[in-house]
Structure formats: structure tokens, C-alpha cells
Design a protein around this motif. Structure first.
Motif, mmCIF file in Angstrom:
data_model
loop_
_atom_site.group_PDB
_atom_site.id
_atom_site.type_symbol
_atom_site.label_atom_id
_atom_site.label_comp_id
_atom_site.label_asym_id
_atom_site.label_seq_id
_atom_site.Cartn_x
_atom_site.Cartn_y
_atom_site.Cartn_z
ATOM 1 N N UNK A 36 0.836 -1.215 0.000
ATOM 2 C CA UNK A 36 0.000 0.000 0.000
ATOM 3 C C UNK A 36 0.862 1.253 0.000
ATOM 4 N N UNK A 37 0.190 2.373 -0.292
ATOM 5 C CA UNK A 37 0.897 3.656 -0.341
ATOM 6 C C UNK A 37 0.020 4.707 0.326
ATOM 7 N N UNK A 80 15.378 11.381 -3.020
ATOM 8 C CA UNK A 80 14.219 10.500 -3.211
ATOM 9 C C UNK A 80 12.971 11.221 -3.695
ATOM 10 N N UNK A 81 12.361 10.719 -4.753
ATOM 11 C CA UNK A 81 11.047 11.161 -5.221
ATOM 12 C C UNK A 81 10.256 9.918 -5.609
ATOM 13 N N UNK A 82 8.902 10.004 -5.495
ATOM 14 C CA UNK A 82 8.050 8.877 -5.875
ATOM 15 C C UNK A 82 7.609 9.097 -7.319
ATOM 16 N N UNK A 83 7.941 8.150 -8.214
ATOM 17 C CA UNK A 83 7.618 8.329 -9.637
ATOM 18 C C UNK A 83 6.182 7.915 -9.919
ATOM 19 N N UNK A 84 5.809 6.706 -9.491
ATOM 20 C CA UNK A 84 4.405 6.314 -9.602
ATOM 21 C C UNK A 84 4.067 5.136 -8.704
ATOM 22 N N UNK A 85 2.777 5.021 -8.485
ATOM 23 C CA UNK A 85 2.191 3.858 -7.831
ATOM 24 C C UNK A 85 1.410 3.142 -8.929
ATOM 25 N N UNK A 99 4.374 1.041 1.638
ATOM 26 C CA UNK A 99 4.288 -0.024 2.632
ATOM 27 C C UNK A 99 4.437 -1.406 2.026
ATOM 28 N N UNK A 100 5.330 -2.202 2.642
ATOM 29 C CA UNK A 100 5.536 -3.584 2.223
ATOM 30 C C UNK A 100 4.917 -4.506 3.274
#
Ligand SMILES: O=S(=O)(O)c1ccc(O)c(O)c1
Ligand SMILES: [Ca+2]
Ligand SMILES: [Fe+2]
Length: 372
Positions: free
Chosen positions: A20-21, A210-215, A78-79
Motif C-alpha cells: 500500500x501507499x 528520493x522522489x516517488x515516480x508512480x504507484x 508499505x511492504x
């Protein structure tokens, strides 16, 4: 002891999958309209500050949290780990890595048990959990699915400056590489790594991070992706479509990239391949192969390379960005992502060098919307 040999790390936690994110959104109602009214994700619970969403095959409480906040950002990736006991393993492992580690009691996040929260060595806010409330699994609730039914969360894609270092860190967590993009000077531009038996749970994209590219969420069939495109057209929200639909080279999945009202990138993805045997062959792509990111050679829009979401540290502050030192994929290939070669040594019928053979010296640009 010999201090030149790094002390052996304790065992790493047993990660099952990307689960989840949590995204910070600046307008909860606008986000709800996108994720619920358009994408039809299921609302498990909501209040005035947060919406807990799940896809149709999820039976844990949520796989996406939208939380209202002043600045759009990614607050957690989240893992799920294999048991509660793995939380102690995670805490010990990350303390040995010398990073910020916190333990959140069950219920801190609705529907989720105890959480070990870390800011990992790459600077990302990562959570490990096992306990979660079970809710109705809508696998066969075809009465509510709709034509664009999204099945489950599939992977995270994160932007980080040093791909080999990031790959080593994730290998320490028991992830394996399925595919990567490199050049013949040993620069690595991207890598895909998995714990579950698909192409990836996490993808590493070279860039300032760090950057979030996609979910990414997956559907079971391509027609669900096509319906989402048609539906966005009907709603006059086609501007939410950033890239695709198309067929990936890496992963071979059929894909679509959307941008939510805050600019967070969401991929809808289907039909990559099984990677579960120990000798799963690694696929290595040349950065100049313009079918690597789209198997049909469709250009990659520049924003897909340049834009990504801020990530927060464990205190909710934007994480410090580290610049990428190696060459950037967009710099070396944006031309090759345009209308250029699909064969390495293309030679024209009159014997002159084809555009892709690299011998023509022609400028290979990307034709943008205003160009004929
Ligand atoms: O564009 S790529 O084919 O490299 C690609 C492959 C798999 C993904 O999940 C992705 O986001 C992008
Ligand atoms: Ca568009
Ligand atoms: Fe992806």
C-alpha cells in the motif's frame, strides 16, 4: 575487529510484496472524485482527513490512503512482511543500517496492525506491517466492478540518483532484478526488482531523489485500461492521461499513466510475466533501444522523465533531494524516444545511413503536439 570489513548485517525482514501507499493530497474531495468516481476504487473507510481505498481483489483494509495536507507528497510506501515476528527483524535490521526507525502501535493507521516505519537508506518513508483488518474481497462482485475494474496494487516506482547502490540495498532485502536499462559504458538508468513472482514490486528510476515516480495498480485485462481512457474522454478529463495506453518493452505489460489532481502519477498496468523460478533470466535493455519503454516505439513524453512526487521524512517534512551524478536517460535518449530507428544498423535503400544507425548525425527530436 578489522574495521575495513563492514560488520555483517543482521537478517533482513521477509518482505512478501508491495502492499500500500499513502499520498498527501491538497484537495480531498477532488482526489476522491478521481480515485473513487473515475477509477472506482472501493472506499473501505473515510473521515474528513483521510480516505482508505482498496481495489477489487484486495481483502486487507486498504492499499491506498489519501490524506489531506498542505503539500502534495508521498508519505509512505508499505511492504507486507510474512508475519508479526518479521517486525522485530525489520527493526533490528534498519537500526543496524543506522537510519531513523520507529514503531507504531496497531491502529495508528486505520485497519493496520503494528508498523515498523523507517526512512530507508535511499531516503524513502517505508513501512513494514503484517496485521491488517480483513474486509470483503470484491473479486466476483461484478455488480459493482464497472468496465474499468482495478484488481490490486502492483508496484512502486521510485526516483533515486544511484541505481547500482539502490539495487544493492534492495538485494539486501532479498529482492531480485528482473530487467534493467543500461548502456555500454556500464551506466545503469533503471532497474526492476521483485519479491512476489511478477516483474517488480519496486522499480528504480535514475534521477534526483528520493522522489516517488508512480504507484501502479493492475487490471486483469487490457480492455479495462481502454475503458478508463474512454471514460476520461467522456468526462472531458483526458488531460489526466499523461502517457499511453501502450505496450511496455520492459515487463511486456500493457500500460497507462494518469496524473491525479495533485500531479501524483498512477499507472494502470496489466499482464506482465511470471518470475518465480530461482533462475529467472534477467533482461538487460540498451538505453538507446527505443522499444525499451514502449514496445511499439511510441515516444515517452518528457514529463514522464522529469516530473515525480516529493516524499516526506518520518516527521512529515520533504526529504532532502540528492542529485543524480550519472547521465540522465532523457538527455541521452529523448531523441531516440522520438520518431527514430527500431533497428540498430538501418541503412536506406540509397545506401545512406538511416536515422537510428547513429551514423546520420541528424537531429532526432520528439514531435510534440504542436508539430506536424
Ligand atoms: O517504460 S518501461 O517499459 O521501462 C516500464 C516497465 C514497467 C513499468 O512498471 C513501468 O512503469 C515502466
Ligand atoms: Ca494528455
Ligand atoms: Fe510502473
Amino acid at each position: 575487529s578489522d574495521n575495513t570489513v563492514p560488520a555483517a548485517l543482521p537478517p533482513a525482514p521477509d518482505v512478501i510484496r508491495a502492499a500500500s501507499a499513502e499520498l498527501i493530497v491538497t484537495d480531498l474531495a477532488a482526489a476522491r472524485s478521481f480515485y473513487v468516481d473515475v477509477l472506482r476504487l472501493v472506499v473501505t473507510e473515510e473521515d474528513e482527513n483521510a480516505i482508505y481505498l482498496r481495489a477489487f481483489e484486495d481483502y486487507l483494509h486498504h492499499s491506498l490512503v489519501l490524506r489531506k495536507g498542505p503539500v502534495a507528497a508521498c508519505a509512505a510506501l508499505s511492504y507486507r512482511v510474512r508475519s508479526e515476528a518479521e517486525l522485530d527483524v525489520a527493526e533490528t535490521y534498519y537500526k543496524a543500517l543506522g537510519v531513523d526507525v520507529r514503531r507504531l502501535p496497531a491502529g495508528t493507521k486505520r485497519g493496520i496492525g503494528e508498523i515498523v516505519q523507517v526512512q530507508d537508506p535511499l531516503g524513502f518513508p517505508i513501512e513494514f506491517f503484517y496485521g491488517a483488518e480483513h474486509v470483503e474481497r470484491f473479486t466476483q462482485r461484478y455488480d459493482v466492478h464497472g468496465a474499468g475494474a482495478i484488481a490490486r496494487l502492483d508496484h512502486f516506482n521510485v526516483v533515486t540518483p544511484d541505481i547500482p547502490a539502490a539495487q544493492k540495498y534492495y538485494e539486501g532485502l532479498g529482492f531480485k532484478v528482473s530487467e534493467d536499462i543500461e548502456d555500454d559504458e556500464q551506466t545503469v538508468y533503471a532497474a526492476w526488482m521483485y519479491r512476489k513472482s511478477t516483474v517488480h514490486d519496486v522499480a528504480l528510476t535514475g534521477g534526483d531523489g528520493p522522489r516517488m515516480h508512480h504507484i501502479a495498480f493492475s487490471t486483469n485485462e487490457r480492455h479495462q485500461i481502454l475503458h478508463i481512457c474512454d471514460q476520461l474522454g467522456a468526462l472531458r478529463r483526458s488531460d489526466a492521461i499523461e502517457r499511453g495506453p501502450g505496450r511496455h518493452g520492459v515487463s511486456n505489460a500493457f500500460y497507462l499513466y494518469l496524473r491525479d489532481p495533485d500531479g501524483h502519477r498512477i499507472e494502470i498496468y496489466t499482464q506482465d510475466y511470471y518470475t518465480g523460478d530461482p533462475d529467472n533470466p534477467v533482461i538487460r535493455w540498451d538505453v538507446h533501444d527505443n522499444q525499451r519503454r514502449d514496445w511499439w516505439g511510441t515516444p515517452v513524453v518528457p514529463s514522464w522523465y522529469s516530473e515525480a512526487s516529493t516524499v516526506l521524512d518520518l516527521d512529515g517534512h520533504p526529504a532532502e533531494l540528492v542529485e543524480r551524478k550519472d547521465s540522465s536517460e532523457a538527455a541521452v535518449t529523448i531523441g531516440a524516444d522520438g520518431f527514430s530507428y527500431t533497428r540498430a544498423d538501418e541503412t536506406r535503400s540509397d545506401g545512406s545511413a538511416g536515422p537510428g544507425s547513429g551514423r546520420s548525425g541528424e537531429v532526432q527530436g520528439v514531435k510534440l503536439g504542436h508539430q506536424v
